[in-house]
Design an enzyme around this catalytic site. Structure first.
Site, short mmCIF file in Angstrom:
data_model
loop_
_atom_site.label_atom_id
_atom_site.label_comp_id
_atom_site.label_asym_id
_atom_site.label_seq_id
_atom_site.Cartn_x
_atom_site.Cartn_y
_atom_site.Cartn_z
N ALA A 65 13.70 1.94 -0.50
CA ALA A 65 14.37 0.97 0.38
C ALA A 65 13.35 0.46 1.40
O ALA A 65 12.24 1.01 1.51
CB ALA A 65 15.54 1.62 1.10
N LYS A 66 13.68 -0.57 2.10
CA LYS A 66 12.80 -1.07 3.16
C LYS A 66 13.62 -1.96 4.08
O LYS A 66 14.60 -2.56 3.63
CB LYS A 66 11.65 -1.88 2.55
CG LYS A 66 10.45 -2.01 3.45
CD LYS A 66 9.57 -0.78 3.40
CE LYS A 66 8.39 -0.89 4.33
NZ LYS A 66 7.42 0.20 4.07
N GLY A 67 13.20 -2.05 5.33
CA GLY A 67 13.89 -2.92 6.28
C GLY A 67 12.90 -3.73 7.08
O GLY A 67 11.72 -3.40 7.17
#
Ligand code: NAD
Length: 376
Positions: A65-67
């Site tokens: 995941a990444k934000g």
């Protein structure tokens, strides 16, 4: 998502942010949050998939995941950053959690940012939940050894590459680009292990000494002065030329796209250990393969950071914290096993190390996806 923030002057600014969960096949999403003006959805998506493969290469039970939030953190106060972080976290409250998605720091976010996320999430849950993020301060459930973990992983895979190529640390020269978290710890640990570090590059210039640089002293110099420049133990050097100097091990540990079609042909290293994410472009990669450079690809070489993040998550859930030696030993074991697994794939399938790392990662993710089957 849209994130309204009351700025210090009383006006309200609405920021745009993202969180992408690329895969949760092997476990909760895992990946950093970056604050930068040029964040885009496509970039966050690419970084999220990278995390899936990286976690699979080192065989830890996380997906990817990444934000990111589009903002200019250098022109924001601590108060503004705190309000932005808390509102971003609140918007994501249903999607985050120790069993769902576990963020970490990335560009322009740090231990303090993680502490705010942990606190905001905990307030919503009505109890302290330290394992919702990693990269926290040690006093708030962070892991010992996390800060230098990526550099330690880089040093371990470099040792393994030497072993594989029948080389000796004491006769091996090293050049490191970047003297930040990853570059500094990589250089220091290799120097402590007897490697001769002859060059260090930074964004605004480089240092070179063919007889070797005392990295212990350079670390002290940079810590005191905030720069590597002016250090007496090495001479100033052109930062771009540094990469193409004759050397055994080149470690790009600064930023992406620094080895390109423009300089790959002139590289003279025998081993390339990618401390940074994506330092080599696809075209440059082909050139390096033709030249026979032994590449330790980023998703393996810099996975020491996320591996110790995994240890942090484990320790938080146990409520029992390990001594630094324990963390380092476990990290070393994971990096050696992962290096061996990638090399085995490379030999077995007759492909280069980067392809082997991706094949291994994709095989692992595909295997669990098939094993879980389709819920209908
Ligand atoms: P950092 O900000 O601590 O350090 C980066 C260093 O690189 C700085 O000293 C900066 O001056 C230098 N630099 C920037 N651009 C440069 C350029 N064009 N030429 C030469 N030097 C330059 O960042 P970091 O945490 O050390 O991360 C470095 C790289 O490693 C990034 O690609 C990051 O995504 C990757 N990475 C970091 C971690 C981690 O745990 N910190 C984990 C995995 C991957």
């Amino acid at each position: 998502m849209h994130i309204p923030v009351t700025m210090d002057d009383g006006t309200v600014e609405v920021f745009t942010g993202y969180r992408v969960q690329h895969s949760i096949s092997r476990g909760p999403g895992k990946g950093g949050i970056r604050y930068a003006p040029d964040v885009s959805l496509d970039e966050v998506r690419a970084l999220a998939s990278w995390m899936t493969w990286k976690c699979a290469v080192v065989n830890i039970p996380f997906g990817g995941a990444k934000g990111g939030v589009i903002c200019d953190p250098k022109n924001m106060s601590q108060g503004e950053l705190e309000r932005l972080t808390r509102r971003y976290t609140a918007s994501l409250i249903e999607f985050l959690g120790p069993e769902k998605d576990v963020p970490a720091p990335d560009m322009n976010t740090n231990e303090q940012t993680m502490a705010w996320i942990m606190d905001t999430y905990s307030m919503h849950m009505g109890q302290t939940v330290t394992s919702v993020v990693t990269g926290k301060p040690v006093s708030l459930g962070g892991s010992r050894g996390r800060r230098e973990a990526t550099g330690r992983g880089v040093a371990t895979v470099t040792d393994q590459a030497l072993k594989f190529l029948n080389m000796n640390a004491s006769e091996t020269t090293v050049i490191v680009q970047g003297f930040g978290n990853v570059g500094m710890h990589s250089a220091r640990l290799l120097w402590e292990r007897g490697y001769k570090v002859i060059g260090i590059g930074e964004y605004d210039g480089a240092l070179y000494n063919a007889d070797g640089i005392d990295i212990g002293e350079l670390v002290e110099w940079k810590t005191r002065r905030g720069t590597i420049h002016g250090f007496a133990g090495a001479g100033p050097f052109d930062k771009d030329e540094l990469l193409t100097q004759p050397v055994d091990v080149l470690i790009p540990a600064a930023t992406e796209n620094v080895i390109t079609s423009r300089n790959a042909e002139r590289l003279q290293c025998r081993i390339l250990v990618e401390g940074a994410n994506g330092p080599t472009t696809a075209i440059a990669d082909e050139i390096l393969a033709d030249k026979g450079v032994f590449v330790v690809p980023d998703i393996l070489a810099n996975a020491g950071g996320v591996t110790t993040s995994y240890f942090e998550w484990v320790q938080d859930r146990m409520g029992y914290f390990w001594a630094e030696d324990d963390v380092n030993q476990r990290l070393e074991r994971v990096m050696i096993e992962s290096f061996d697994a990638v090399l085995q794939y490379a030999v077995q399938h007759n492909v280069n190390n980067r392809l082997a790392a991706y094949m291994l990662a994709i095989d692992r993710v595909a295997f669990t996806t098939k094993q879980r089957g389709i819920y209908a």
